[in-house]
Design a protein around this motif. Structure first.
Motif, short mmCIF file in Angstrom:
data_model
loop_
_atom_site.label_atom_id
_atom_site.label_comp_id
_atom_site.label_asym_id
_atom_site.label_seq_id
_atom_site.Cartn_x
_atom_site.Cartn_y
_atom_site.Cartn_z
N ALA A 141 1.06 -1.26 -0.43
CA ALA A 141 0.28 0.11 0.35
C ALA A 141 1.05 1.41 0.28
O ALA A 141 1.66 1.15 0.93
N ILE A 142 0.77 2.20 -0.54
CA ILE A 142 1.02 3.75 -1.25
C ILE A 142 0.04 5.44 -0.33
O ILE A 142 -0.91 4.08 -0.98
N GLY A 143 0.96 5.33 0.21
CA GLY A 143 0.50 6.48 1.50
C GLY A 143 0.35 7.75 1.62
O GLY A 143 1.62 8.60 0.74
N TRP A 144 0.28 8.93 2.01
CA TRP A 144 0.39 10.46 2.43
C TRP A 144 0.30 10.34 4.35
O TRP A 144 -0.84 10.07 4.63
N VAL A 145 1.30 10.90 4.01
CA VAL A 145 1.07 11.34 5.80
C VAL A 145 1.91 12.83 6.11
O VAL A 145 3.17 12.69 5.07
N ALA A 161 -4.88 1.83 9.82
CA ALA A 161 -6.17 2.58 10.29
C ALA A 161 -6.34 3.96 10.30
O ALA A 161 -5.42 3.85 11.22
N PRO A 162 -7.73 4.37 10.79
CA PRO A 162 -7.55 5.75 11.48
C PRO A 162 -7.24 6.53 12.42
O PRO A 162 -6.47 6.57 12.58
N THR A 163 -7.81 4.87 13.14
CA THR A 163 -7.53 4.88 14.71
C THR A 163 -6.04 4.41 15.31
O THR A 163 -5.93 4.67 16.51
N SER A 164 -5.15 3.67 14.29
CA SER A 164 -4.01 3.04 15.03
C SER A 164 -3.07 4.31 14.23
O SER A 164 -2.89 5.25 14.18
N TYR A 165 -1.63 3.65 15.29
CA TYR A 165 -0.27 4.66 15.20
C TYR A 165 -0.06 4.39 13.70
O TYR A 165 -0.01 3.81 12.95
#
Length: 124
Positions: A33-37, A104-108
């Protein structure tokens, strides 16, 4: 096992748009998976969007999911983050991240791989 290179940051006026790109190189046969932070000065890191290898999208907040979109081109090994209606609160360093799954949004947000980051500044 994964290299990430971001591009497309810069200075934009409030209300403007910007597209970030992340070129990824996988030195493994495992799909990622690829994402942005993003990280803003004085603030905790914040997930933006993530797209799985099956193109399922994980969102991390309505304020961004309503204005930002993520897309993935596996033929070009590139993920794009299209941002519109930018505000000064969007000013941050945006990092492309990767792992076997979207957190997940609720996880670190413990993504294993991080790019070098690209600065986005929203200012008049």
């Amino acid at each position: 096992q994964v290299e990430l290179v971001e591009s497309g940051g810069g200075l934009v006026q409030p209300g403007g748009s910007l597209r970030l790109s992340c070129e990824y190189t996988l030195f493994t046969s495992e799909k990622h998976a690829i994402g942005w932070v993003r990280r803003a000065p004085g603030k905790e890191q914040e997930g933006v969007l993530c797209i799985s290898d099956r193109h399922h999208i994980t969102t991390y907040g309505d304020s961004m999911s309503n204005r930002f979109t993520i897309s993935r081109d596996d033929a070009k090994n590139t993920v794009h983050l299209q941002m519109k209606n930018l505000t000064p609160e969007d000013t941050a360093v945006y990092y492309c991240v990767a792992d076997k799954f979207c957190y997940a949004p609720t996880s670190y947000l413990g993504y294993k791989y991080w790019g070098q980051g690209t600065q986005v500044t929203v200012s008049s």
